[in-house]
Scaffold this active site. Structure first.
Site, PDB file in Angstrom:
ATOM      1  N   SER A 111       0.808  -1.216   0.000  1.00 17.54           N
ATOM      2  CA  SER A 111       0.000   0.000   0.000  1.00 17.54           C
ATOM      3  C   SER A 111       0.845   1.271   0.000  1.00 17.54           C
ATOM      4  O   SER A 111       1.578   1.528  -0.944  1.00 17.54           O
ATOM      5  CB  SER A 111      -0.969  -0.017   1.186  1.00 17.54           C
ATOM      6  OG  SER A 111      -1.881   1.061   1.111  1.00 17.54           O
ATOM      7  N   HIS A 112       0.768   2.039   1.063  1.00 21.11           N
ATOM      8  CA  HIS A 112       1.429   3.343   1.142  1.00 21.11           C
ATOM      9  C   HIS A 112       2.851   3.248   1.687  1.00 21.11           C
ATOM     10  O   HIS A 112       3.512   4.278   1.861  1.00 21.11           O
ATOM     11  CB  HIS A 112       0.608   4.268   2.037  1.00 21.11           C
ATOM     12  CG  HIS A 112       0.373   3.684   3.406  1.00 21.11           C
ATOM     13  ND1 HIS A 112      -0.435   2.589   3.605  1.00 21.11           N
ATOM     14  CD2 HIS A 112       0.856   4.023   4.621  1.00 21.11           C
ATOM     15  CE1 HIS A 112      -0.449   2.293   4.896  1.00 21.11           C
ATOM     16  NE2 HIS A 112       0.334   3.139   5.531  1.00 21.11           N
ATOM     17  N   ASP A 275      -1.944   6.802  -3.479  1.00 22.85           N
ATOM     18  CA  ASP A 275      -0.812   6.130  -2.855  1.00 22.85           C
ATOM     19  C   ASP A 275      -0.281   4.981  -3.695  1.00 22.85           C
ATOM     20  O   ASP A 275      -0.621   4.831  -4.867  1.00 22.85           O
ATOM     21  CB  ASP A 275      -1.215   5.626  -1.467  1.00 22.85           C
ATOM     22  CG  ASP A 275      -2.182   4.454  -1.526  1.00 22.85           C
ATOM     23  OD1 ASP A 275      -2.990   4.413  -2.471  1.00 22.85           O
ATOM     24  OD2 ASP A 275      -2.139   3.583  -0.634  1.00 22.85           O
ATOM     25  N   ASP A 277      -0.744   1.695  -3.949  1.00 21.60           N
ATOM     26  CA  ASP A 277      -1.622   0.739  -4.629  1.00 21.60           C
ATOM     27  C   ASP A 277      -2.945   1.344  -5.077  1.00 21.60           C
ATOM     28  O   ASP A 277      -3.815   0.635  -5.563  1.00 21.60           O
ATOM     29  CB  ASP A 277      -1.872  -0.486  -3.752  1.00 21.60           C
ATOM     30  CG  ASP A 277      -2.711  -0.176  -2.516  1.00 21.60           C
ATOM     31  OD1 ASP A 277      -2.669   0.976  -2.051  1.00 21.60           O
ATOM     32  OD2 ASP A 277      -3.394  -1.083  -2.018  1.00 21.60           O
ATOM     33  N   ASP A 279      -5.431   2.887  -3.355  1.00 21.35           N
ATOM     34  CA  ASP A 279      -6.658   2.842  -2.569  1.00 21.35           C
ATOM     35  C   ASP A 279      -6.833   4.053  -1.652  1.00 21.35           C
ATOM     36  O   ASP A 279      -7.896   4.226  -1.054  1.00 21.35           O
ATOM     37  CB  ASP A 279      -6.771   1.534  -1.773  1.00 21.35           C
ATOM     38  CG  ASP A 279      -5.682   1.353  -0.721  1.00 21.35           C
ATOM     39  OD1 ASP A 279      -4.789   2.211  -0.628  1.00 21.35           O
ATOM     40  OD2 ASP A 279      -5.735   0.331  -0.005  1.00 21.35           O
ATOM     41  N   ARG A 280      -5.826   4.907  -1.555  1.00 20.19           N
ATOM     42  CA  ARG A 280      -5.931   6.082  -0.701  1.00 20.19           C
ATOM     43  C   ARG A 280      -5.982   7.353  -1.538  1.00 20.19           C
ATOM     44  O   ARG A 280      -5.600   7.366  -2.706  1.00 20.19           O
ATOM     45  CB  ARG A 280      -4.760   6.148   0.280  1.00 20.19           C
ATOM     46  CG  ARG A 280      -4.719   4.952   1.209  1.00 20.19           C
ATOM     47  CD  ARG A 280      -3.650   5.063   2.255  1.00 20.19           C
ATOM     48  NE  ARG A 280      -3.655   3.870   3.089  1.00 20.19           N
ATOM     49  CZ  ARG A 280      -3.337   3.851   4.379  1.00 20.19           C
ATOM     50  NH1 ARG A 280      -2.986   4.962   4.982  1.00 20.19           N
ATOM     51  NH2 ARG A 280      -3.379   2.728   5.063  1.00 20.19           N
ATOM     52  N   LYS A 374     -11.219   0.442  -0.357  1.00 22.31           N
ATOM     53  CA  LYS A 374     -11.211   1.890  -0.504  1.00 22.31           C
ATOM     54  C   LYS A 374     -10.635   2.230  -1.874  1.00 22.31           C
ATOM     55  O   LYS A 374      -9.915   1.423  -2.460  1.00 22.31           O
ATOM     56  CB  LYS A 374     -10.433   2.551   0.621  1.00 22.31           C
ATOM     57  CG  LYS A 374      -9.050   1.998   0.923  1.00 22.31           C
ATOM     58  CD  LYS A 374      -8.491   2.685   2.162  1.00 22.31           C
ATOM     59  CE  LYS A 374      -7.151   2.105   2.599  1.00 22.31           C
ATOM     60  NZ  LYS A 374      -7.299   0.833   3.320  1.00 22.31           N
TER      61      LYS A 374
END
Length: 541
Positions: A111-112, A275, A277, A279-280, A374
């Site tokens: 992710s982030h 971010d 991946d 999702d943010r 998300k």
């Protein structure tokens, strides 16, 4: 099929978003293989099943994808649908699982978190609904990983993941697909693309910072190609294995180039970032930063302006640390509002049961029932749709929202990479004093209640305990403390501060100044800085 002997590795316990470790850990012989085989075994095998596979393009992703393809083939999978180049944003993977009616999917991402040879890597399994595996499945994966003795992996050449189309890997069909197309098509069904195109045609300027991460191709296709934003609207749009040395976390600290541009001379009308991946999201207007909690509330209040949500919302859900701003919107709309633990998987049951339409977390995550993750690009498109429909800028929309609902001043302070024993001792001490805190006054605030949050899922009755500490003050202020499950080094203590001001005055203070009494009270009660040895947080958002 080749059966390989192995032995367990310690610590292969998935967190809220799968298993995350330093990349060299995953690159150890058998480490990735053990975890993938444990996952396959824990879900009852993958024989005759269809899986989706892809990730955010970080270092080791290509190699990991080839390993997983060969293991899926050796374990009898019927088909694996993989994004070209092993690329898929997390929300696009969720959508693909749902569109193709796959049995599940494997997402290669941390992710982030930073990427690179010495940074972070991650693997998580998503279910047939497109959402992250629930705790019952992640616990089964972990249990299997601690007893595994062998894994299955086909001896075969690598698959050409650059070429679209289908190939055979043993008896398994590997289908390489455009990672962007299905997702972009879905967005056109949810938002008023003609209205947003007209916005850009009228001179509206936007800056999208994809942070050298996965949303670059999605943002270029949607914002520049389909919506007509000016070429170059998308900055840092080429995904790189190390994210260009950036920390791919869309907050004011790490997206500092975007923040400088949006607060400088001749700033664009609208700014956004996503971010690693995808999702943010972070939302920024000219001279104004919108906190994720406020963004969720504004979206909930205005979602009916987007064509996919004209019927209104069934309900709203937020994670416990997220501010109560969305609760006020739900109350006015007369719809349900749910408070869940942190982790998108907790929204899954509510979404599947049709109880909520929009969900959000303070950690820059917002989404809806269109997927089960998300979705950063979705949130950015929702803001563009709202701006086009209302004919107002970000600052005007936020000011109107505060005048209507009041303001929940809010901030998160992160103390990163703390020694785990120090962080645990601090929270253990707080746990032992919770029942005695009611009625205690400090810094002009009186504690109304204090507890350790426990969640009972209203759909299936499952209970998730030990989900963070809440100190609630009279008048609506609060402090929340929890350890994050997304780091790979030490412990990250997140402290959330909130203060409600009903208005109409006092709605334009600097958040840190407005929250000063709550911050001081939490320090008196918990001793964060003294016990952590940190004079200040590492990141403030």
């Amino acid at each position: 099929m080749t059966i390989h002997q192995t032995k367990p590795f310690d610590g292969q316990k998935p967190g809220t978003s799968g298993l995350r470790k330093k990349t060299p850990v995953f690159m150890q012989p058998n480490y990735l293989e053990n975890f993938i085989q444990s996952t396959f075994d824990a879900i009852g095998g993958v024989a005759a099943k269809t899986l989706v596979l892809g990730g955010d393009g970080r270092y080791f992703g290509q190699e990991a994808a080839q390993t997983i393809l060969k293991m899926a083939a050796a374990n009898g999978a019927a088909r694996v649908i993989v994004g070209q180049g092993a690329w898929l944003s997390t929300p696009a993977a969720s959508n693909l699982i749902r569109v193709r009616k796959a049995d599940g999917g494997i997402i290669l991402s941390a992710s982030h978190n930073p990427g690179g040879p010495n940074e972070d890597f991650g693997v998580k399994y998503n279910m047939a609904n497109g959402g992250p595996a629930p705790e019952s499945v992640t616990e089964a994966i972990y249990a299997r990983s601690q007893e595994i003795t062998e894994y299955r992996k086909l001896d075969a050449p690598d698959v050409d993941l650059a070429a679209l189309g289908t190939v055979k890997l043993g008896d398994t069909t590997v289908e390489v697909v455009d990672p962007v197309a299905d997702y972009a098509d879905l967005m056109e069904t949810l938002f008023d693309f003609p209205a947003i195109r007209a916005l850009f045609a009228g001179g509206f300027r936007m800056r999208m910072d994809s942070m050298c991460a996965i949303t670059g191709p999605y943002a270029r296709e949607i914002f520049e190609n389909r919506l007509g934003a000016a070429p170059g609207t998308v900055a840092h749009g080429t995904p790189l294995p190390d994210f260009g040395g950036m920390h791919p976390d869309p907050n004011p600290t790490w997206a500092h180039e975007l923040m400088a541009e949006m607060t400088g001379e001749n700033a664009p009308d609208f700014g956004a970032a996503s971010d690693g991946d995808g999702d943010r999201n972070m939302i920024v207007g000219r001279g104004i930063y919108v906190s994720p909690s406020d963004s969720l509330a504004v979206i909930a209040a205005n979602a009916h302006l987007a064509k996919g949500y004209k019927a209104g919302l069934k309900g709203v859900a937020r994670s416990m640390p997220t501010s109560a701003a969305a609760d006020r919107v739900a109350a006015k709309l007369g719809i349900a509002c749910y408070e869940t633990p942190t982790g998108w998987k907790f929204f899954g049951n509510l979404l599947d049961a049709g109880r909520v339409t929009v969900c959000g977390e303070e950690s820059f995550g917002t989404g809806s029932d269109h997927v089960r993750e998300k979705d950063g690009v979705w949130a950015i498109l929702m803001w563009l749709n709202i701006i086009a429909a209302r004919g107002q800028g970000v600052a005007e929309i936020v000011a109107d929202h505060f005048r209507t609902y009041g303001r929940n001043y809010y901030s998160r302070h992160d103390y990163e990479a703390l020694p785990k024993d120090v962080a645990n001792a601090m929270l253990d001490d707080l746990r032992g004093r919770l029942t005695a805190l009611k009625g205690v006054s400090t810094n002009g605030l009186t504690i109304e209640s204090a507890d350790e949050f426990s969640y009972t899922d209203p759909v299936d009755g499952s209970v998730s305990a030990h989900q963070g500490f809440r100190i609630l003050f009279e008048g609506g202020s609060r402090a929340v403390l929890r350890l994050s499950g997304t780091g790979t080094e030490g412990a990250t203590l997140r402290v959330y501060y909130e203060r409600y001001v009903p208005g109409p005055d006092g709605l334009a203070e600097d958040p840190q100044e407005a929250l000063a009494p709550v911050i001081a009270a939490a320090e008196d009660l918990v001793g964060i800085r003294a016990k952590s040895g940190r004079p200040e947080p590492d990141v403030i958002t």
